[in-house]
Design an enzyme around this catalytic site. Structure first.
Site, PDB file in Angstrom:
ATOM      1  CD  GLU A   1      -0.210   7.540   1.657  1.00 11.62           C
ATOM      2  OE1 GLU A   1      -0.009   8.007   0.525  1.00 11.62           O
ATOM      3  OE2 GLU A   1       0.664   6.926   2.296  1.00 11.62           O
TER       4      GLU A   1
ATOM      5  CD  GLU B   1       0.683   2.572   2.163  1.00 11.24           C
ATOM      6  OE1 GLU B   1       1.626   3.219   1.656  1.00 11.24           O
ATOM      7  OE2 GLU B   1      -0.486   2.651   1.765  1.00 11.24           O
TER       8      GLU B   1
END
Ligand code: FCB
Length: 431
Positions: A163, A342
């Site tokens: 991320e 995720e």
């Protein structure tokens, strides 16, 4: 309802965690991370909590991996500050831990999906400017070599960075993550240097002959009708990293605000940044409704909706997973393999958590429909295996398939784990 048999036989199902969120960072020779520095500042992290003990996975990893029986793969990360406590010197005990961990993952028939950076930069490197310092690319490259030298022979897949949007924008512009800055020029430098560090790590990994290399990006669906403010949000949230990675340049809507702040000569780094990936990791949780704000660029704000929410207050919007995958396939990645690295929900209720099972299967149905439309998805990892340290929210927000009592460290499988495993085990005939 969607069934396991609706997915290809070699499709991988797994669960994900990250080092700092579960291991316990106050032993085994680990160094302080930028999150320890951040949490020490009053008001930055709920109750000033840190990953000092977390789930004590460092000592409970065998029992934790046993919980994954029935899955195909496990996504985990190695902690930079455990392995290089001061950012330079190697802590052999840290490497020994990951050596044992990878063997224990393999012993259970699980494919180890390694992420090299899930936010645990050594505090000593943070003090040198962290992601704002161009040298971070070399520091990260050295760490990459140290880890791969020890466990590279046994991992199935490697992601460089988790991320980049959180590492740079959330942490240097919005101020919600370590180091907690709200400075556009710090943010622009961090954006670029995270990409540069990824490029450096890719080069080192390729030079070592390491296979299956990728990066994990986070995406949020954006509700229609947000006008130019929503378009700016979409560019920053969803395109600021995938565009340089696949096309070698920042989106025009991003340059509109960042161009004056990017490091000089940034264009010359783009060849390295856009070197081919073997796969892309997609993290997806929610949708945002965005409106114009009167503040400085990007002048957008979030609008509350009446959609059902998770414990984080995030809108539940499974359709956004399919929208995101279709957008990525069409605009950026084509046939590149994708993994959902995720997806999950925080929920206070435990261990009876039917809402979590519903969230899971509703998202799997959307995933399947995106695959039918051409998205080349090869696996899905639920976030998270265990309740854990949810960054600035501390230990209150519970994403786990397994409940963790943070005073006794007792693990209790939630109904969602049992439901997920039953679903995975169902034979094609039962579908
Ligand atoms: C993602 C992070 C992960 C966890 C989930 C809820 O942004 O990668 O560590 O915090 O959100």
């Amino acid at each position: 309802m969607i069934a396991r048999a609706d997915f290809p036989a070699d499709f991988l199902f797994g669960a994900a965690t990250s080092a700092y969120q579960i291991e316990g960072h106050s032993f085994g020779g680990a160094g302080a991370t930028i999150w320890d520095t951040f949490a020490a500042e009053p008001g930055k992290v709920a109750n000033g909590e840190t990953g000092a003990l977390a789930c004590d996975h460092y000592h409970h990893y065998e029992e934790d991996l046993d919980l994954l029986k029935g899955f195909d793969a496990y996504r985990f990360s190695t902690s930079w500050a455990r392995v290089m406590p001061d950012g330079r010197t190697v802590n052999q005990a840290g490497l020994d831990f990951y050596d044992r961990l990878v063997d224990a993952i393999l012993a259970r028939g699980l494919k180890p999906f390694l992420t090299l950076y899930h936010w645990d930069m050594p505090a000593a490197l943070g003090a040198l400017g962290g992601w704002e310092n161009r040298d971070v690319a070399g520091w990260f490259g050295d760490y990459t070599d140290v880890i791969m030298e020890r466990i590279g022979d046994r991992v199935a897949s490697v992601a460089t960075i988790n991320e980049p949007w959180c590492v740079s924008w959330l942490a240097h512009f919005l101020g919600h993550h370590a180091p907690g800055k709200t400075d556009i020029s710090a943010a622009a430098r961090a954006v670029h240097h995270v990409l540069l560090a990824h490029g450096e790590a890719m080069q080192r990994l390729r030079a070592r002959g390491q296979a299956n290399l990728g990066i994990v990006l986070n995406f949020e669906a954006v509700a229609p009708q947000g006008g130019p403010a929503a378009a700016r949000f979409d560019a920053i949230m969803n395109r600021m990293f995938i565009e340089p990675l696949t096309k070698g340049g920042y989106p025009a809507l991003v340059l509109e605000g960042l161009a004056p702040h990017l490091p000089e000569g940034w264009q010359h780094d783009m060849a390295q940044i856009s070197a081919p990936l073997d796969w892309l990791g997609v993290n997806y949780y929610t949708r945002q409704t965005v409106a114009k704000d009167s503040g400085p660029w990007p002048a957008c704000r979030f609008v509350q909706t009446d959609a059902a929410k998770t414990q984080m207050g995030w809108d539940i919007y499974p359709g956004g997973l399919a929208e995101t995958l279709t957008m990525l396939t069409q605009d950026y990645v084509g046939d590149l393999p994708l993994f959902i690295t995720e997806n999950g929900m925080a929920l206070a209720q435990s261990p009876q958590d039917p809402a979590r099972s519903r969230y899971l299967f509703d998202h799997l149905a959307e995933l399947k429909s995106a695959m039918a439309k051409g998205a080349k998805v090869q696996g899905y990892f639920y976030w998270s295996l265990l309740d854990n340290y949810e960054w600035a929210f501390g230990y209150e927000k519970r994403f786990g398939l397994v409940h963790v009592d943070f005073s006794t460290l007792e693990r209790t499988p939630k109904d969602s784990l049992k439901t997920f495993k039953r679903w995975l085990a169902a034979s094609p005939d039962a579908a």
